[in-house]
Design an enzyme around this catalytic site. Structure first.
Site, PDB file in Angstrom:
ATOM      1  CD1 TRP A   1      -8.400  -4.246   1.329  1.00  0.00           C
ATOM      2  CD2 TRP A   1     -10.426  -3.526   0.346  1.00  0.00           C
ATOM      3  NE1 TRP A   1      -8.416  -2.900   1.639  1.00  0.00           N
ATOM      4  CE2 TRP A   1      -9.356  -2.296   1.050  1.00  0.00           C
ATOM      5  CE3 TRP A   1     -11.521  -2.969  -0.060  1.00  0.00           C
ATOM      6  CZ2 TRP A   1      -9.665  -1.149   0.739  1.00  0.00           C
ATOM      7  CZ3 TRP A   1     -11.764  -1.654  -0.126  1.00  0.00           C
ATOM      8  CH2 TRP A   1     -11.085  -0.741   0.272  1.00  0.00           C
TER       9      TRP A   1
ATOM     10  CG  HIS B   1      -1.227   4.720  -0.341  1.00  0.00           C
ATOM     11  ND1 HIS B   1      -0.382   4.804   0.953  1.00  0.00           N
ATOM     12  CD2 HIS B   1      -2.461   3.910  -0.205  1.00  0.00           C
ATOM     13  CE1 HIS B   1      -1.026   3.913   1.695  1.00  0.00           C
ATOM     14  NE2 HIS B   1      -2.193   3.412   1.257  1.00  0.00           N
TER      15      HIS B   1
ATOM     16  NE  ARG C   1       0.692   4.333   6.578  1.00  0.00           N
ATOM     17  CZ  ARG C   1      -0.583   4.969   6.039  1.00  0.00           C
ATOM     18  NH1 ARG C   1      -0.487   6.321   5.807  1.00  0.00           N
ATOM     19  NH2 ARG C   1      -1.510   3.981   5.492  1.00  0.00           N
TER      20      ARG C   1
ATOM     21  CG  ASP D   1      -0.118  -0.056   2.449  1.00  0.00           C
ATOM     22  OD1 ASP D   1       0.740  -0.730   2.744  1.00  0.00           O
ATOM     23  OD2 ASP D   1      -0.588   0.617   3.419  1.00  0.00           O
TER      24      ASP D   1
ATOM     25  CD  GLU E   1      -3.335   6.345   3.058  1.00  0.00           C
ATOM     26  OE1 GLU E   1      -3.836   5.472   3.522  1.00  0.00           O
ATOM     27  OE2 GLU E   1      -2.462   7.083   3.542  1.00  0.00           O
TER      28      GLU E   1
ATOM     29  CG  ASP F   1      -4.214  -0.445  -1.872  1.00  0.00           C
ATOM     30  OD1 ASP F   1      -4.898  -0.801  -0.965  1.00  0.00           O
ATOM     31  OD2 ASP F   1      -3.809   0.650  -1.537  1.00  0.00           O
TER      32      ASP F   1
ATOM     33  CD  GLU G   1      -0.961   0.401   6.543  1.00  0.00           C
ATOM     34  OE1 GLU G   1      -1.944  -0.192   6.003  1.00  0.00           O
ATOM     35  OE2 GLU G   1      -0.729   1.731   6.661  1.00  0.00           O
TER      36      GLU G   1
END
Length: 759
Positions: free
Chosen positions: A429, A662, A358, A354, A641, A367, A360
């Site tokens: 998703w 993103h 950061r 994604d 993002e 995505d 994550e």
């Protein structure tokens, strides 16, 4: 999962007998067997628990970094095979530096680490074949030793610390006795988990030098590379022994200082401790998403002032080849397209993530569900995404058919994430199980991806069928919905205008339809009938419960109309009415974007398909916030993002979750390729190509090209004196159909053609 290796593994997974508290360097010195002639070949197979850097006699065995990457380690740990024939000598030293990587490092935003195990490990087999056919095999076992390396700390999120004063040439020299030798021990490891890569390795792809070095208002030294990228810095420097250089990374500036708040608690800081000699530093066991770097401790007195020539940024991502190109007369759209390309590069690092910066960096399925067609035009992602789909199917198989939010799935190893509800199938998703292999099939025409993934595709749709309410709608269980609707409050990205049931049911219809078509391709007649029936019943329920007689769709917002039109849920008359309503909503919102993750990839298609091409262009070329071009006006070099990740005054969005790299909202590039560029597949793999540029938005020319499995197709057009001139090149092995509005189709064979028509 059975091993895909040609031969079973005989080696042992080894680890230092005691935890060294630094990255361990595994070492083995060997002597080649005498009397068998020259070395015909030397093949090394290697994998690790953690990421590795393997060398033979001090030379890297290949150009890959961060191997073996991140797969669903519980069932599949990939290995790489290297030809090291040129590196072996009569006496040979094999070394492997192993870092935490995804195995033992931090993962996700839940403050967890070491999800897959506490011990780092190495497994390797070196097979040397001599001229007379004799084979000498060297395996990892307790004859290998381990040594504390110069890598004191390493983490993908927090960065790497390297102490050049701890380096020892003896690590790589035959006959040497390195200090602090530690024995190794074998650990319990099932070698049937080992499997060769399906996709490409991660490698260094580019080198970028700074465009500026300056001092911030607080007195800090800042460096701008002019491009938001993913990788690390490297440099050679001399300074006092024991002194330290720190490099902190960030994507943006805020108040003329490094904007680190979006990183959350990822430190993104590399530390380099100098030896007093000339030291080369390259932190290859971490990666950062950044455009800017803050440099502290540069030894000015010895090395001189820090200048753009002092260091360079190394761009790192999976080795995917660029295949698609696009350019037009609008420089803003060209920058938008460049931003999509760079967002793909930065997030296609071993798996489709994604974001790359950061705490994550996860393989979010939503995505890539919507972005796969764009990715497959820009790059050859066939093997890259096929590799990731193996893990998706494995995670799904071990979760009763549920495709998780992220692949590999680390959420299953944590307490439930607040707000996410009980894990289950989720529209868009989980639909990655269907939409991604279908995108690969359309792009490359290789039915093997459908054959491999069909059980996963069918299992996903059957799982969703079990979740439907008595009405036949998918209006149960947790949904992300139209995630990050720009009208949702910054602190609550769930609060979209689009009714979640509308979004989810539309997604089910698309997935059921595609699985039915896949079953038909594979000759599975019963399955094709099963999924066609589900698609029909879903469409019927959607229209009965969500569509009014006048074409209004429940929740009456751009996303629901976009999905209903593009996914084919409406009949012709209702679709026209829905398109008219969508155009009204777009106009009434002053052509600002009003869709989130679900609606954004499809809104331009929905407008164009229903006769509102001008609205699509005005939406695409709007520069006010929120819009695709607003970030471009703010100097963005990747896709954000949030539409307003940075506010017009230059401050960062106050929401807790903000990224400047993103790719999902860049899925509009797929529409740009097909509608502006005029290139689309008429059959899977572009054996037949549709050439149909549709100018608008004040654009006066466009150039697009795509490297297909049949060769390169090119479409160039220009507008002059109300005449549209289209030049198209079709390679051998491909046929084409040229379409102009209101005119008969023109069928073409291989060759270059020029067509003119009134604009």
């Amino acid at each position: 999962m059975k091993s895909s290796a040609v031969d079973p593994w005989s080696a042992t997974m080894i680890t230092p007998a005691v935890d060294l508290a630094v990255a361990p360097l595994f070492r083995k010195e060997l002597t080649l067997d005498d009397g068998h002639g020259h070395v015909e070949s030397a093949i090394l197979r290697v994998s690790s628990l953690g990421v590795h850097d393997v060398r033979v006699n001090g030379a890297p065995v290949s150009d890959d970094v961060l191997s073996p990457g991140w797969s669903s380690y519980e069932w599949r740990l990939r290995y790489r095979t290297h030809d090291v024939s040129r590196l072996v000598a009569n006496t040979t030293v094999v070394t492997a530096l192993v870092g935490n990587g995804w195995h033992r490092g931090r993962l996700g935003f839940m403050a967890g680490r070491a999800f897959y195990g506490q011990r780092l490990g190495l497994i390797a087999e070196l097979e040397v074949t001599f001229g007379d056919g004799h084979v000498q095999t060297v395996l990892t076992d307790d004859s290998w030793t381990a040594h504390p390396s110069d890598v004191l700390e390493n983490d993908l999120y927090d960065g790497q610390t390297i102490d050049a004063g701890r380096r020892a040439a003896a690590w790589y020299e035959p006959g040497a006795q390195p200090d602090l030798t530690i024995p190794t021990i074998g650990i319990d490891f099932d070698t049937t988990r080992l499997a060769p890569y399906v996709g490409p390795p991660v490698t260094r792809q580019d080198v970028i030098t700074p465009v500026a070095v300056w001092t911030s208002p607080s007195g800090r030294t800042l460096v701008d590379f002019g491009q938001n990228l993913v990788g690390w810095l490297r440099f050679t420097v001399r300074g006092p022994a024991g002194s330290e250089i720190r490099v902190r990374h960030a994507e943006v500036l805020e108040h003329d200082e490094l904007g680190v708040r979006p990183l959350q608690d990822a430190r993104a800081t590399d530390r380099f401790i100098l030896s007093g000699d000339s030291d080369f530093f390259e932190p290859t066991m971490t990666f950062h998403g950044f455009r800017y770097a803050e440099i502290t401790g540069w030894p000015t007195a010895v090395a001189g002032e820090l200048t753009p020539e002092s260091l360079e940024a190394v761009v790192v991502h999976s080795r995917i080849e660029r295949t698609g190109r696009f350019e037009c007369s609008d420089p803003m759209l060209n920058q938008l397209h460049s931003n999509v390309v760079w967002g793909t590069k930065g997030n296609f690092l071993d798996l489709p993530t994604d974001c790359p910066q950061r705490n994550e960096r996860l393989g979010w399925t939503g995505d890539i569900s919507v972005f796969a067609p764009t990715a497959a035009y820009l790059f050859d992602v066939d093997s890259f995404l096929s590799d990731w789909l193996v893990d998706l199917a494995l995670e799904q198989e071990h979760a009763n058919g549920v495709v998780p939010f992220v692949v590999p799935d680390i959420f299953k190893m944590n307490p439930p994430v607040e707000g996410f509800g009980e894990p289950d199938s989720t529209a868009f998703w989980s639909d990655a199980a269907v939409w991604v292999p279908w995108a690969l099939w359309q792009a490359y025409g290789d039915r093997s991806v459908l054959e491999r993934q069909y059980p996963s595709m069918a299992a996903h749709v059957r799982r969703v069928r079990s979740l439907l309410s008595p009405t036949g709608l998918w209006d149960t269980s947790f949904q992300f919905g139209d995630w990050l609707d720009p009208d949702a409050p910054p602190e609550n990205p769930y609060q979209a205008k689009a009714d979640e049931g509308v979004v989810s049911t539309a997604a089910l219809f698309r997935s059921a339809t595609l699985v039915a078509e896949t079953a038909d391709v594979l000759g599975l007649e019963a399955d094709a009938a099963e999924f066609s029936a589900l698609a029909l019943s879903t469409r019927t329920a959607f229209n009965e419960h969500y569509v009014a007689a006048d074409g209004r769709v429940a929740s009456d917002c751009p996303t629901v109309y976009s999905l209903a039109i593009v996914f084919g849920l409406l009949d012709a008359e209702t679709s026209a009415a829905a398109g008219q309503r969508l155009a009204e909503l777009v106009h009434d919102n002053a052509y600002r974007v009003s869709t989130g993750f679900a609606g954004t990839p499809y809104i331009c298609d929905a407008l164009a398909q229903t006769g509102h091409l001008d609205h699509a262009y005005r939406l695409l070329t709007e520069r006010g916030c929120p819009s695709w071009l607003y970030p471009v006006t703010m100097g963005a070099t990747t896709i954000w993002e949030r539409w307003d990740s940075m506010l017009p005054d230059g401050t960062i969005n106050p929401g807790e979750m903000t990224s400047f790299n993103h790719y999902a909202l860049g899925a509009v590039a797929d529409w740009m390729h097909r509608t502006i560029g005029g290139i689309a597949p008429l059959e899977p793999g572009y054996s037949r190509v549709h050439i149909a540029p549709r100018p608008g938005g004040g654009i006066t020319w466009s150039k697009a090209a795509l490297d297909t499995r049949h060769g390169t197709v090119e479409v160039c057009w220009k507008l002059s004196d109300d005449i549209l001139t289209v030049t198209s090149t079709i390679p051998t092995g491909m046929t084409g159909v040229v379409s102009f509005d209101g005119q008969a189709e023109i069928h073409l064979g291989p060759g270059t053609y020029v067509h003119e028509t009134p604009a």
